[in-house]
Design a protein around this motif. Structure first.
Motif, PDB file in Angstrom:
ATOM      1  N   VAL A  44       0.846  -1.187   0.000  1.00 45.36           N
ATOM      2  CA  VAL A  44       0.000   0.000   0.000  1.00 45.36           C
ATOM      3  C   VAL A  44       0.884   1.241   0.000  1.00 45.36           C
ATOM      4  CG1 VAL A  44      -1.851   1.256   1.180  1.00 45.36           C
ATOM      5  CG2 VAL A  44      -1.756  -1.244   1.319  1.00 45.36           C
ATOM      6  N   ARG A  45       0.658   2.155  -0.932  1.00 45.01           N
ATOM      7  CA  ARG A  45       1.412   3.407  -1.013  1.00 45.01           C
ATOM      8  C   ARG A  45       0.451   4.582  -0.948  1.00 45.01           C
ATOM      9  NH1 ARG A  45       5.135   1.440  -6.186  1.00 45.01           N
ATOM     10  NH2 ARG A  45       6.069  -0.353  -5.110  1.00 45.01           N
ATOM     11  N   VAL A  46       0.797   5.570  -0.111  1.00 40.20           N
ATOM     12  CA  VAL A  46      -0.081   6.710   0.127  1.00 40.20           C
ATOM     13  C   VAL A  46       0.747   7.985   0.143  1.00 40.20           C
ATOM     14  CG1 VAL A  46      -1.740   7.788   1.718  1.00 40.20           C
ATOM     15  CG2 VAL A  46      -1.652   5.291   1.505  1.00 40.20           C
ATOM     16  N   GLU A  47       0.222   9.039  -0.465  1.00 37.78           N
ATOM     17  CA  GLU A  47       0.821  10.375  -0.364  1.00 37.78           C
ATOM     18  C   GLU A  47      -0.289  11.398  -0.149  1.00 37.78           C
ATOM     19  OE1 GLU A  47       2.513  13.842  -3.276  1.00 37.78           O
ATOM     20  OE2 GLU A  47       3.360  11.843  -3.604  1.00 37.78           O
ATOM     21  N   LEU A  48      -0.072  12.324   0.778  1.00 37.87           N
ATOM     22  CA  LEU A  48      -0.925  13.493   0.966  1.00 37.87           C
ATOM     23  C   LEU A  48      -0.043  14.722   0.837  1.00 37.87           C
ATOM     24  CD1 LEU A  48      -3.008  12.323   4.076  1.00 37.87           C
ATOM     25  CD2 LEU A  48      -3.709  12.269   1.672  1.00 37.87           C
ATOM     26  N   ASN A  49      -0.507  15.735   0.098  1.00 35.79           N
ATOM     27  CA  ASN A  49       0.346  16.894  -0.131  1.00 35.79           C
ATOM     28  C   ASN A  49      -0.441  18.194  -0.078  1.00 35.79           C
ATOM     29  OD1 ASN A  49      -0.298  17.949  -3.058  1.00 35.79           O
ATOM     30  ND2 ASN A  49      -0.237  15.716  -3.243  1.00 35.79           N
ATOM     31  N   ALA A  50       0.276  19.271   0.196  1.00 36.44           N
ATOM     32  CA  ALA A  50      -0.273  20.626   0.152  1.00 36.44           C
ATOM     33  C   ALA A  50       0.848  21.551  -0.274  1.00 36.44           C
ATOM     34  CB  ALA A  50      -0.823  21.049   1.520  1.00 36.44           C
ATOM     35  N   GLY A  51       0.496  22.620  -0.995  1.00 31.09           N
ATOM     36  CA  GLY A  51       1.556  23.489  -1.463  1.00 31.09           C
ATOM     37  C   GLY A  51       1.074  24.834  -1.952  1.00 31.09           C
ATOM     38  N   GLN A  52       2.035  25.719  -2.176  1.00 30.97           N
ATOM     39  CA  GLN A  52       1.809  27.029  -2.779  1.00 30.97           C
ATOM     40  C   GLN A  52       2.803  27.219  -3.918  1.00 30.97           C
ATOM     41  OE1 GLN A  52       1.099  30.843  -0.534  1.00 30.97           O
ATOM     42  NE2 GLN A  52       3.137  31.380  -1.332  1.00 30.97           N
ATOM     43  N   GLU A  85      -0.546  36.684  -8.518  1.00 26.22           N
ATOM     44  CA  GLU A  85      -1.245  35.722  -7.676  1.00 26.22           C
ATOM     45  C   GLU A  85      -0.303  34.613  -7.206  1.00 26.22           C
ATOM     46  OE1 GLU A  85      -4.233  36.020  -6.667  1.00 26.22           O
ATOM     47  OE2 GLU A  85      -5.236  37.355  -8.088  1.00 26.22           O
ATOM     48  N   ASP A  86      -0.448  34.237  -5.922  1.00 25.18           N
ATOM     49  CA  ASP A  86       0.112  32.994  -5.410  1.00 25.18           C
ATOM     50  C   ASP A  86      -1.008  31.959  -5.392  1.00 25.18           C
ATOM     51  OD1 ASP A  86       2.752  33.878  -4.886  1.00 25.18           O
ATOM     52  OD2 ASP A  86       2.068  34.850  -3.041  1.00 25.18           O
ATOM     53  N   MET A  87      -0.715  30.755  -5.877  1.00 19.89           N
ATOM     54  CA  MET A  87      -1.735  29.714  -5.987  1.00 19.89           C
ATOM     55  C   MET A  87      -1.471  28.616  -4.958  1.00 19.89           C
ATOM     56  SD  MET A  87      -3.552  30.915  -8.470  1.00 19.89           S
ATOM     57  CE  MET A  87      -4.575  29.502  -8.849  1.00 19.89           C
ATOM     58  N   ARG A  88      -2.545  28.113  -4.347  1.00 16.20           N
ATOM     59  CA  ARG A  88      -2.431  27.055  -3.340  1.00 16.20           C
ATOM     60  C   ARG A  88      -3.232  25.836  -3.787  1.00 16.20           C
ATOM     61  NH1 ARG A  88      -2.939  31.925  -0.786  1.00 16.20           N
ATOM     62  NH2 ARG A  88      -1.213  32.503   0.622  1.00 16.20           N
ATOM     63  N   GLU A  89      -2.825  24.662  -3.278  1.00 12.81           N
ATOM     64  CA  GLU A  89      -3.482  23.422  -3.689  1.00 12.81           C
ATOM     65  C   GLU A  89      -3.328  22.353  -2.620  1.00 12.81           C
ATOM     66  OE1 GLU A  89      -1.563  21.618  -7.076  1.00 12.81           O
ATOM     67  OE2 GLU A  89       0.431  22.118  -6.294  1.00 12.81           O
ATOM     68  N   VAL A  90      -4.147  21.300  -2.731  1.00 12.42           N
ATOM     69  CA  VAL A  90      -4.046  20.104  -1.899  1.00 12.42           C
ATOM     70  C   VAL A  90      -4.300  18.890  -2.782  1.00 12.42           C
ATOM     71  CG1 VAL A  90      -4.725  21.221   0.258  1.00 12.42           C
ATOM     72  CG2 VAL A  90      -6.479  20.238  -1.229  1.00 12.42           C
ATOM     73  N   GLY A  91      -3.825  17.732  -2.348  1.00 13.63           N
ATOM     74  CA  GLY A  91      -4.069  16.530  -3.127  1.00 13.63           C
ATOM     75  C   GLY A  91      -3.447  15.316  -2.480  1.00 13.63           C
ATOM     76  N   GLY A  92      -3.484  14.206  -3.214  1.00  7.87           N
ATOM     77  CA  GLY A  92      -2.884  12.976  -2.729  1.00  7.87           C
ATOM     78  C   GLY A  92      -3.329  11.785  -3.543  1.00  7.87           C
ATOM     79  N   PHE A  93      -2.754  10.624  -3.223  1.00  5.65           N
ATOM     80  CA  PHE A  93      -3.153   9.394  -3.912  1.00  5.65           C
ATOM     81  C   PHE A  93      -2.990   8.215  -2.963  1.00  5.65           C
ATOM     82  CE2 PHE A  93       1.459   9.162  -4.731  1.00  5.65           C
ATOM     83  CZ  PHE A  93       1.716   7.812  -4.552  1.00  5.65           C
ATOM     84  N   ILE A  94      -3.663   7.115  -3.325  1.00  5.80           N
ATOM     85  CA  ILE A  94      -3.484   5.828  -2.667  1.00  5.80           C
ATOM     86  C   ILE A  94      -3.395   4.770  -3.749  1.00  5.80           C
ATOM     87  CG2 ILE A  94      -5.978   5.551  -2.351  1.00  5.80           C
ATOM     88  CD1 ILE A  94      -5.307   3.865   0.161  1.00  5.80           C
ATOM     89  N   SER A  95      -2.478   3.821  -3.576  1.00  4.23           N
ATOM     90  CA  SER A  95      -2.282   2.749  -4.549  1.00  4.23           C
ATOM     91  C   SER A  95      -2.057   1.444  -3.794  1.00  4.23           C
ATOM     92  CB  SER A  95      -1.090   3.067  -5.454  1.00  4.23           C
ATOM     93  OG  SER A  95      -0.878   2.061  -6.421  1.00  4.23           O
TER      94      SER A  95
END
Length: 434
Positions: free
Chosen positions: A285-293, A310-320
């Motif tokens: 099982v592989r997991v990543e959670l991320n956040a950034g600007q 503009e500064d842009m922000r985001e969130v995301g992630g995956f599971i495999s």
């Protein structure tokens, strides 16, 4: 004896350097010159040292695939199936609602290690991906993926210099789409030119790296070369058995309009939590959670492309998850998602060479990429696969995918075509590794 090994190595490397030769270096027998009968026999060879073992090793992955989809797909903004990362932009793609297929081999890769188990070692790896060529045959050209030199000045300490996988966010999902790999949709880090230091024990891994912020494929030095603002990345992980959990971060200052009166430096940062778990001998099982600007400004494969205003922000992630069923049979599945937190601030990835000259809107076919970033407000995908592995080196894979992507469109297009797109399809083929 050592000289004989070196001569044999050079002769083998000369044979393997012929165009098109990709086979693994065969083992070579050692020979000595004949000696006179009156001479004593030569002394036995000294025991080999780690520095002399495994001096040259070829490796590679051949990845021939058939890709079919119900509608347009794209690979890093380019409207093709080379390495699918999203459903196709409805303005930039040809016939976005029409089904299509392609054969691909460009994700195949080959490489070699020099002195792999020695204190000083080097690695070179290439593939043949060109996102600007939809279905190339002999037009595929090599692309450098890895070119690095390592020095292990202590069994637990390694210094590495060159182009390599980013220190940040080290995991990739399973599957046959090796270069797409949920990038722009939950998976963040890719390749970087960097100098990095790693400290590892059986239960702990720590690392730090200085790197170049993003590729510059033009002929002239530009903002990043002139601004002297390298990236700083750190990573730490706790290891237990075949599992590990950790965190990483990468940051720098991004120059906007460098040297102009409105020059600005914006903070660009991405943080990640990751884990690779093996709850059973047959499960991974592989997991990543991320956040950034402004993460995309760092050369990361994300959506948040900052700009002067503009500064842009985001969130995301995956599971495999991959599960070995029995014998040669395995199944796997993955899901990934990335979202910009201020979607209305996203800039479209395309533009028109000139405005309309009559009162009619411009034809979609005249749109061109503008280099303003991914142009995606959010992007998600799900993939399910079956793997049949009759031999350790070869697997036959059938993988289905679903992409759901939403694009920022030019105002002239927002009222005449939908910004949200869905693509269903399959990728099937072989993975042969050596």
């Amino acid at each position: 004896m050592k000289n004989a090994r070196i001569v044999a190595l050079l002769a083998t490397a000369g044979l393997c350097s012929a165009p098109g030769a990709l086979a693994q270096t065969p083992g070579s027998s050692e020979a000595t010159a004949p000696v006179a009968a009156t001479q004593p026999p030569p002394p036995p060879p000294p025991p080999s040292t780690p520095e002399e073992e495994n001096l040259f090793r070829f490796y590679g992955t051949f990845n021939p695939r058939l890709v079919a989809a119900t509608g347009a797909v794209e690979s890093y903004n380019q409207p093709n199936a080379v390495a699918i990362t999203a459903a196709g932009n409805p303005v930039f793609s040809n016939a976005p609602d029409k089904a299509r297929y392609s054969f691909q081999v460009a994700q195949s890769r080959v490489g070699f290690w020099l002195n792999e188990k020695g204190r000083a070692r080097a690695q070179l790896e290439i593939d043949f991906v060109d996102f600007a060529k939809a279905t190339p045959t002999v037009a595929s050209l090599p692309r450098v993926r890895i070119a690095r030199v390592d020095y292990a000045f202590n069994p637990n300490h390694v210094l590495s210099l060159g182009q390599d996988w980013d220190l940040h966010a080290p995991l990739n999902p399973h599957g046959i789409n090796l270069v797409g790999a949920l990038f722009l949709g939950g998976n963040t880090a890719f390749m970087r030119q960097q100098v990095k230091y790693l400290y590892a024990t059986p239960s702990l891994e720590l690392g730090a790296a200085l790197g170049f912020p993003t590729p510059n494929n033009t002929a002239k030095d530009a903002a990043f070369e002139l601004a002297f603002t390298p990236t700083l990345a750190v990573r730490g992980a706790y290891k237990f058995g075949k599992s590990r959990v950790g965190a990483s971060a990468i940051a720098t200052r991004v120059p906007f309009n460098l040297g102009q009166t409105d020059e600005r430096f914006g903070a660009a940062v991405s943080v990640s939590l990751f884990s690779e778990l093996s709850p059973t001998a047959n499960t991974n099982v592989r997991v990543e959670l991320n956040a950034g600007q402004n993460s995309a400004n760092l050369g990361l494969l994300t959506l948040a492309q900052g700009r002067l205003a503009e500064d842009m922000r985001e969130v995301g992630g995956f599971i495999s998850v991959r599960q070995l069923i029995a014998g040669p049979h395995a199944v796997y599945g993955m899901a990934g998602f990335q979202r910009v937190l201020d979607p209305e601030k996203v800039v479209p990835a395309y533009g028109y060479p000139s405005g309309p000259t009559t009162g009619e809107p411009p034809a979609f076919s005249t749109a061109t990429l503008s280099g303003t970033g991914p142009g995606l407000q959010h992007n998600g995908s799900v993939r399910l696969g079956y793997e049949f592995r009759p031999l350790r080196q070869v697997a036959f894979v059938l993988e289905g995918f679903l992409f759901r992507s939403r694009f920022r469109l030019q105002d002239v297009d927002a009222s005449r075509i939908g910004a949200g797109r869905t693509a269903l399809g399959i990728e099937t083929g072989a993975l042969l590794t050596f």
